[in-house]
Design a protein around this motif. Structure first.
Motif, PDB file in Angstrom:
ATOM      1  N   GLN A  73      12.247  10.539 -17.151  1.00 11.11           N
ATOM      2  CA  GLN A  73      12.034  10.824 -18.824  1.00 11.11           C
ATOM      3  C   GLN A  73      14.162  10.460 -19.362  1.00 11.11           C
ATOM      4  OE1 GLN A  73      10.403  12.686 -20.655  1.00 11.11           O
ATOM      5  NE2 GLN A  73      11.253  11.766 -21.962  1.00 11.11           N
ATOM      6  N   GLN A  74      14.087  10.335 -18.215  1.00 11.27           N
ATOM      7  CA  GLN A  74      15.042   8.911 -18.733  1.00 11.27           C
ATOM      8  C   GLN A  74      15.274   8.039 -18.625  1.00 11.27           C
ATOM      9  OE1 GLN A  74      18.888  10.004 -19.657  1.00 11.27           O
ATOM     10  NE2 GLN A  74      19.066   8.257 -20.472  1.00 11.27           N
ATOM     11  N   ALA A  75      14.373   7.705 -17.616  1.00 15.63           N
ATOM     12  CA  ALA A  75      13.789   5.926 -17.376  1.00 15.63           C
ATOM     13  C   ALA A  75      13.047   5.451 -18.916  1.00 15.63           C
ATOM     14  CB  ALA A  75      13.074   5.815 -16.367  1.00 15.63           C
ATOM     15  N   LEU A  76      12.686   6.691 -19.063  1.00 13.65           N
ATOM     16  CA  LEU A  76      11.418   6.147 -20.588  1.00 13.65           C
ATOM     17  C   LEU A  76      11.687   6.366 -21.302  1.00 13.65           C
ATOM     18  CD1 LEU A  76       8.468   6.097 -20.821  1.00 13.65           C
ATOM     19  CD2 LEU A  76       8.396   8.555 -21.857  1.00 13.65           C
ATOM     20  N   GLU A  77      12.925   6.928 -21.894  1.00 11.54           N
ATOM     21  CA  GLU A  77      13.517   6.875 -23.093  1.00 11.54           C
ATOM     22  C   GLU A  77      14.592   5.867 -22.921  1.00 11.54           C
ATOM     23  OE1 GLU A  77      16.780  10.502 -23.221  1.00 11.54           O
ATOM     24  OE2 GLU A  77      14.751  11.079 -23.326  1.00 11.54           O
ATOM     25  N   TYR A  78      15.137   5.001 -22.156  1.00 13.52           N
ATOM     26  CA  TYR A  78      15.363   3.585 -21.602  1.00 13.52           C
ATOM     27  C   TYR A  78      14.059   2.383 -21.945  1.00 13.52           C
ATOM     28  CZ  TYR A  78      19.792   5.241 -19.397  1.00 13.52           C
ATOM     29  OH  TYR A  78      21.415   5.717 -19.337  1.00 13.52           O
ATOM     30  N   LEU A  79      13.312   2.848 -21.904  1.00 15.24           N
ATOM     31  CA  LEU A  79      12.533   1.866 -22.162  1.00 15.24           C
ATOM     32  C   LEU A  79      12.004   2.318 -23.445  1.00 15.24           C
ATOM     33  CD1 LEU A  79      10.612   2.023 -18.901  1.00 15.24           C
ATOM     34  CD2 LEU A  79      11.427  -0.179 -19.317  1.00 15.24           C
ATOM     35  N   GLY A 102       4.083   3.208 -17.978  1.00 12.96           N
ATOM     36  CA  GLY A 102       3.100   3.300 -17.465  1.00 12.96           C
ATOM     37  C   GLY A 102       3.108   4.099 -16.670  1.00 12.96           C
ATOM     38  N   LYS A 103       4.463   3.389 -15.873  1.00 16.31           N
ATOM     39  CA  LYS A 103       4.874   4.358 -14.555  1.00 16.31           C
ATOM     40  C   LYS A 103       5.584   5.241 -15.278  1.00 16.31           C
ATOM     41  CE  LYS A 103       5.738   0.671 -11.293  1.00 16.31           C
ATOM     42  NZ  LYS A 103       6.614  -0.448 -10.375  1.00 16.31           N
ATOM     43  N   CYS A 104       6.505   5.357 -16.073  1.00 19.42           N
ATOM     44  CA  CYS A 104       6.584   6.823 -16.231  1.00 19.42           C
ATOM     45  C   CYS A 104       6.595   8.276 -16.679  1.00 19.42           C
ATOM     46  CB  CYS A 104       8.272   6.314 -16.932  1.00 19.42           C
ATOM     47  SG  CYS A 104       9.800   5.137 -16.960  1.00 19.42           S
ATOM     48  N   LEU A 105       5.162   7.583 -17.399  1.00 17.53           N
ATOM     49  CA  LEU A 105       4.200   8.405 -17.898  1.00 17.53           C
ATOM     50  C   LEU A 105       2.975   9.129 -17.324  1.00 17.53           C
ATOM     51  CD1 LEU A 105       3.432   6.620 -21.232  1.00 17.53           C
ATOM     52  CD2 LEU A 105       4.584   8.850 -21.344  1.00 17.53           C
ATOM     53  N   HIS A 106       3.033   8.063 -16.142  1.00 16.02           N
ATOM     54  CA  HIS A 106       1.857   8.604 -15.013  1.00 16.02           C
ATOM     55  C   HIS A 106       2.705   9.342 -14.316  1.00 16.02           C
ATOM     56  CE1 HIS A 106      -1.374   7.603 -11.497  1.00 16.02           C
ATOM     57  NE2 HIS A 106      -1.199   8.558 -12.617  1.00 16.02           N
ATOM     58  N   ARG A 107       4.110   9.016 -14.197  1.00 17.96           N
ATOM     59  CA  ARG A 107       4.798  10.486 -13.165  1.00 17.96           C
ATOM     60  C   ARG A 107       5.128  11.691 -13.483  1.00 17.96           C
ATOM     61  NH1 ARG A 107       9.458   6.788 -10.107  1.00 17.96           N
ATOM     62  NH2 ARG A 107       8.186   5.699  -9.047  1.00 17.96           N
ATOM     63  N   LEU A 108       5.241  11.091 -14.793  1.00 14.81           N
ATOM     64  CA  LEU A 108       5.085  13.145 -15.669  1.00 14.81           C
ATOM     65  C   LEU A 108       4.148  13.651 -16.350  1.00 14.81           C
ATOM     66  CD1 LEU A 108       7.956  11.261 -18.383  1.00 14.81           C
ATOM     67  CD2 LEU A 108       8.703  13.045 -16.542  1.00 14.81           C
ATOM     68  N   SER A 109       2.918  13.452 -15.236  1.00 15.83           N
ATOM     69  CA  SER A 109       1.974  14.145 -16.050  1.00 15.83           C
ATOM     70  C   SER A 109       1.331  13.619 -17.364  1.00 15.83           C
ATOM     71  CB  SER A 109       1.741  15.464 -15.239  1.00 15.83           C
ATOM     72  OG  SER A 109       2.505  14.854 -14.139  1.00 15.83           O
ATOM     73  N   ARG A 110       0.975  12.597 -17.446  1.00 19.28           N
ATOM     74  CA  ARG A 110       0.651  12.415 -19.024  1.00 19.28           C
ATOM     75  C   ARG A 110      -0.297  10.873 -18.676  1.00 19.28           C
ATOM     76  NH1 ARG A 110       6.326  11.756 -22.298  1.00 19.28           N
ATOM     77  NH2 ARG A 110       5.126  11.326 -24.106  1.00 19.28           N
TER      78      ARG A 110
END
Length: 201
Positions: A73-79, A102-110
C-alpha cells in the motif's frame, strides 16, 4: 558513488548529487539494506529542485524498496506520486511506473486494477515505440495470467517477452557492430590521410 556524492556536494553541480544519491539508493536496495536505501532516496528527493526530473525516479525507488519488503500500500502511494510528476514532465517513465503499480495491486488482491495497469504499460510502450520496457510488460502479463490460471494467455505473453528481449539484444549487437565499423573506417581514413601527407612532403 559515495566519493562522487562528496565531490558533487562540494562542487557547483547540485544535480549530480541527486543522481549519486539515487545510485546509492539503488545499490543498497540490491544489497537488501532497505534502511540505507530509503535514506538515500529521501535525500535525493530533498536534493531535487523544483521542476527537475529526478523526483519521479526517487519516488519510484522508494516504491521498489517497499515492494521488496511487501509494503504494497505504501509502495502504491509512492508510485502515484511518481506518476503524477512523470505525467507533468512528459518523461517517458510511465510504463515502468504502471508495471510497478500493477504488481502492488496484484499483491493487494485487486486483480482487475492490476491487469488494467499492466495493459496501460503495454499500450504506452506500443504507442510510443518504447522497446526498452516491452519485455517487462509481457513478462508481468505472463506472470499475472499464470497466477490467474489462464495458461494460454500466460504462454502468449511469455513468447512475446522472449521475442521482445531478443529484439533488444539484437539491436544492441547491431549498434556495437555499427560503432566498430565506423571506428575502423575512421581509423582507416586517418591512416590514409597521414600516408598521403607523408607522400606529399
Amino acid at each position: 558513488f559515495e566519493r562522487a556524492l562528496k565531490m558533487f556536494r562540494k562542487g557547483r553541480h547540485p544535480g549530480g548529487a541527486e543522481i549519486a544519491l539515487l545510485n546509492l539508493a539503488e545499490c543498497h536496495l540490491k544489497l537488501k539494506d532497505y534502511q540505507k536505501a530509503k535514506r538515500y532516496a529521501y535525500e535525493a528527493i530533498e536534493a531535487a529542485k523544483e521542476g527537475r526530473a529526478w523526483g519521479t525516479h526517487a519516488y519510484q525507488v522508494l516504491a521498489e524498496i517497499d515492494l521488496a519488503q511487501d509494503y504494497n500500500q505504501q509502495a502504491l502511494e509512492y508510485l502515484e506520486k511518481s506518476l503524477e510528476i512523470a505525467q507533468k514532465r512528459e518523461m517517458g517513465r510511465e510504463p515502468m511506473i504502471f508495471l510497478l503499480m500493477g504488481k502492488c495491486l496484484h499483491r493487494l488482491s485487486r486483480p482487475q486494477e492490476a491487469l488494467d495497469h499492466f495493459l496501460l504499460a503495454l499500450d504506452h510502450c506500443s504507442g510510443q515505440g518504447n522497446k526498452f520496457f516491452l519485455p517487462d510488460c509481457h513478462y508481468e502479463l505472463s506472470e499475472f495470467y499464470k497466477a490467474q490460471g489462464n495458461f494460454q494467455k500466460a504462454l502468449e505473453h511469455f513468447t512475446a517477452f522472449y521475442k521482445a528481449k531478443e529484439t533488444i539484444l539484437q539491436d544492441a549487437a547491431d549498434y556495437k557492430r555499427n560503432a566498430l565499423e565506423v571506428f575502423y573506417h575512421t581509423e582507416s581514413l586517418k591512416h590514409d590521410m597521414e600516408f598521403q601527407e607523408k607522400q606529399n612532403l
